[in-house]
Structures are given as C-alpha cells and as structure tokens.
Design a protein around this motif. Sequence first.
Motif, PDB file in Angstrom:
ATOM      1  N   TYR A   1      26.854  57.088  64.386  1.00 15.19           N
ATOM      2  CA  TYR A   1      26.498  58.356  65.032  1.00 15.19           C
ATOM      3  C   TYR A   1      27.621  58.884  65.916  1.00 15.19           C
ATOM      4  CZ  TYR A   1      21.975  60.160  63.742  1.00 15.19           C
ATOM      5  OH  TYR A   1      20.973  60.795  63.066  1.00 15.19           O
TER       6      TYR A   1
ATOM      7  N   TYR B   1      29.790  61.696  64.564  1.00 16.90           N
ATOM      8  CA  TYR B   1      29.469  63.119  64.679  1.00 16.90           C
ATOM      9  C   TYR B   1      30.333  63.777  65.754  1.00 16.90           C
ATOM     10  CZ  TYR B   1      26.804  67.414  65.418  1.00 16.90           C
ATOM     11  OH  TYR B   1      26.436  68.729  65.556  1.00 16.90           O
TER      12      TYR B   1
ATOM     13  N   PHE C   1      24.196  62.208  59.884  1.00 18.84           N
ATOM     14  CA  PHE C   1      23.806  62.571  61.252  1.00 18.84           C
ATOM     15  C   PHE C   1      22.667  63.595  61.222  1.00 18.84           C
ATOM     16  CE2 PHE C   1      28.458  62.798  60.539  1.00 18.84           C
ATOM     17  CZ  PHE C   1      28.799  61.512  60.927  1.00 18.84           C
TER      18      PHE C   1
ATOM     19  N   SER D   1      21.318  64.846  64.588  1.00 18.45           N
ATOM     20  CA  SER D   1      22.316  65.708  65.249  1.00 18.45           C
ATOM     21  C   SER D   1      22.337  67.085  64.592  1.00 18.45           C
ATOM     22  CB  SER D   1      23.702  65.063  65.175  1.00 18.45           C
ATOM     23  OG  SER D   1      23.724  63.830  65.869  1.00 18.45           O
TER      24      SER D   1
ATOM     25  N   GLU E   1      21.561  70.742  66.176  1.00 17.75           N
ATOM     26  CA  GLU E   1      22.548  71.813  66.028  1.00 17.75           C
ATOM     27  C   GLU E   1      21.891  73.089  65.501  1.00 17.75           C
ATOM     28  OE1 GLU E   1      26.668  72.697  63.534  1.00 17.75           O
ATOM     29  OE2 GLU E   1      26.004  70.629  63.862  1.00 17.75           O
TER      30      GLU E   1
ATOM     31  N   ALA F   1      23.855  69.801  70.244  1.00 19.39           N
ATOM     32  CA  ALA F   1      23.877  68.698  69.276  1.00 19.39           C
ATOM     33  C   ALA F   1      24.764  67.560  69.769  1.00 19.39           C
ATOM     34  CB  ALA F   1      24.370  69.205  67.925  1.00 19.39           C
ATOM     35  N   LYS F   2      25.850  67.899  70.408  1.00 17.95           N
ATOM     36  CA  LYS F   2      26.743  66.861  70.957  1.00 17.95           C
ATOM     37  C   LYS F   2      26.058  66.101  72.086  1.00 17.95           C
ATOM     38  CE  LYS F   2      31.034  69.203  69.667  1.00 17.95           C
ATOM     39  NZ  LYS F   2      32.253  69.911  70.145  1.00 17.95           N
TER      40      LYS F   2
ATOM     41  N   THR G   1      23.513  63.843  70.552  1.00 18.95           N
ATOM     42  CA  THR G   1      24.146  62.681  69.927  1.00 18.95           C
ATOM     43  C   THR G   1      24.498  61.636  70.972  1.00 18.95           C
ATOM     44  OG1 THR G   1      25.045  64.087  68.166  1.00 18.95           O
ATOM     45  CG2 THR G   1      26.051  61.918  68.469  1.00 18.95           C
TER      46      THR G   1
END
Length: 451
Positions: free
Chosen positions: A118, A121, A274, A277, A281, A289-290, A293
């Motif tokens: 992960y 990502y 991912f 994620s 997003e 999304a970051k 994650t």
Amino acid sequence: MAAAPILQRRLGLFQSTVLNMIDMVGIGPFVTLPIVMGLMGGMFLYAWIAGALLSLVDAMIWSELGAAYPLAGGSYNFLKEAYGKNGMGRLMSFLYVWQTVIQAPLVAASAAIGFSQYLGYLIHLQDWQAKAVSGAVIIFITFLLYRKIDSIGKIGVLLWTGVLLTLGWIIIGGIAHGNFLQPLKNINTDFSWGQLVSFVFGQACVKTVYSYLGYYNVCHLGGEIKDPGKNIPRSMFISVIGIAVLYLAMNMSVGSVIPWQEIKYWQDNGLNNFVVSTFLERLYGPTAAKVGTIMILWVALASLFAVMLGYSRVPYAAAVDGAFFKVFGKLHPTKNFPYVSLLVLAALAFIFSLSFKMKHIIDGILAMRIMVQFIGQAAGVVLLRKRNGTENLPFKMPLYPLPVVLAIAMWLFIFYATGFTIILSFLLVFGSGLVVYFLMAKIKKQWPFVS
C-alpha cells in the motif's frame, strides 16, 4: 535472592478487546477485498458473512478453553490439557508450538508485505525497495514491543484509535455517496448454490477468514488478563461481532462507489493493488486518498503490533513448561516480557518478509493452523467435557456440541480450499515437527518412550 520475573495480570476487558481488534483489522481486509470481489463477483458479501460465521462459531470453542485455562500460550495449554499432560498432549502441544514458530512469523510478514504494497500508492517502489520496507517495518514493531506490558496496553489503545478512524472514514464515505445499500441489493443477481459450495467460494473464504483471524489473541495473553473467566469470552465475542459489522460496511461502501465488475477486471489483469485508496480518490480527490493510505498503513502497523505481542507468549509458555527449547523461556530481567521468544519470531518474520509474496502467505497461514490448532482444539473440548464435566467451567459454549461439529466441518472445507501445494507445505512442516518431537522425547524419555 531476588524473585524471578513473572507475567502480571494488567490487561482489562477494554485493552484486551482493543488488542484483539487491531490484530484482526490489519492490512488483510484492504488486500483481500479486491481478491474476494474478483473471485465471487456480485456475491462477494457471502464470503465475508461466511468468514464471520466461522469466526463466531470458533470463538465459542476458544472462549470455553480460554476461560478455563487462562495462561500464556493459549492453544499450547488447551491441547496439553485436552490430550493429556503426560501423554499425547505433549505431542499435540509441541506440534502447535513448532508450527507457531513458522506461521506466526508468516502472519507478521504478511502485514509487513501488505504495508509495503500500500505504500506503493504514495511512493513508487522497486521490488528490492518494497522488500527493504517490509523488513524495516518488522524491526520497528519489535522496537515498540521491547517494553513492559503496562506501556503496551497504552500503545495498543492509541493504535486502535487509528483503526477505528480509518474504517469509519471509509464507511461514512460510502454512506454519504448515496448508493451504500446497492451491493446488498445486488447480492443475489447472479446467485448460484453451486458457487456457494465450490472450490472458488472456498478460496474466497480463505481470504476472508484470514482477515478475521486474531479474535483469539486474548487467549495467548491469558496470563496477563484481569478476571479472565469473564473478560476472555467477552473480548472475543465483542471483537468478532464488531469487526464483522465493520468489514461488511466497508465492503458495501467500496462496492457502492467502484462496481465489482471493474475491480474484477483489475484483479484479472493485475492493474490496481490499491482499491481502497482509489475509492477515497474518487470520493474526495488525490490528497484525501494519500491521507487515507497513510491511515491504512497505520492499521497495518497496529495489527503487526498485536500479532507479535500475542504469539511471542506461545514459545515462552511451552519453554517454561519444559516442552520446548529452554532458551525461549527467558523473561527480560527488568521489563518482564519474553524477549528471546519475541526476537526469534521477529528474526524469522524479517526473513519471510524478504522471501515470500502475499498470495502464498495467506493460504499458508491458514493451512499451518487448521489441523492441529483449530480442529485439534475443537475435538479437545469434547475430550475435556467427557473427562472433567462442565460444573466448574467459567464459560460454557451454547448449543453444545453443534458449534464443535460446525467448526470442524467448516475448517476442513477451508483446508481443502488452500490447494494441493499449500497442503503439501503443511505436511512438510508437520512431518518435521513429528521428527523433532520424537527425537526429543526419546532423549528425555517422555511419551511415548516412558521407561
């Protein structure tokens, strides 16, 4: 002369349940969610429901045993008591510990590999870099665990908070999207009884059961739980039911935003590892999304923390009992935890994290446990009830013997679904354990070589 250090009962119901839940919700549900959708299509929720039912039934067996024998090591003690301390119980408990020294590091390695997967990502990682990250994660968690149990309970609560926030965000996102119930409405669109008893369904259940594993972590910590006759069963049932609700809601959330057909296409063509994620997003944009994650990575670390904590007590308990290699029985002179056991499991987890891929590890983890541990314990409950009766049991499973029969049948189905190669690997580990046990028993003149 100073008294020898001993384990202390410092963990209450809340902390016990927290450690169970963070063990269960590791990287597993995030990694296996797309795999299950790829295997089952629109019927993917059935696999998660089946995993929850098996966990709940099996938790009844663990609860009866854990409440009756609340000691460090969990299954080691259960098997020894059920099959006879001076008889076959020696062999069964040794085989369990022998397999634990292999499968516990596999569980830890799966969390570390999932972490690096992960992380991809956020940062593009070459293969060697991903392996380096996996190894570093094992080292970091070992550092966190190298301390007194009081501090560990507090760290566990902190990690658990991150777990709830992550799952809560995913679930709320799906509800807010407006189509949260769509996967449930479509669950029978392509329904087939044949598929529900097929090898493919078994493979899907292998993945979901893997994601539920950990509901019994409290039993490994039995020697450190307050009022274990009540808190051990309560902790397991709260954990299983709570996590089942969260898993089903998370799957429905993701499936309401990303159609299972799209996820199946990604799985068939190796295009997207991912999925969660990507889900975030689509709902909130790349920045969210970051952040999501990063929270998933937090969950992976939390699970690895609980896994290493619980399993480090198993070889320790066996060594103290004189049934495993003596060096594993050492407690840290000032921090009172089994540091040798922890360091050995961590070292093997480090090696496995550099050597294996996730898809092989998941099947291997289950195959290593089913025959000796899960099925062995289920049969052990029957033996203990016949020998000792039920009057003094702190917890009695409801509807006995139905949970025992169901558990054995379901575990055999899961074992079959792991596939020939994985079953062969189990037989090799099992066979090597038999050889080592009989050699040790011959030297020590123990069962079956009693003079």
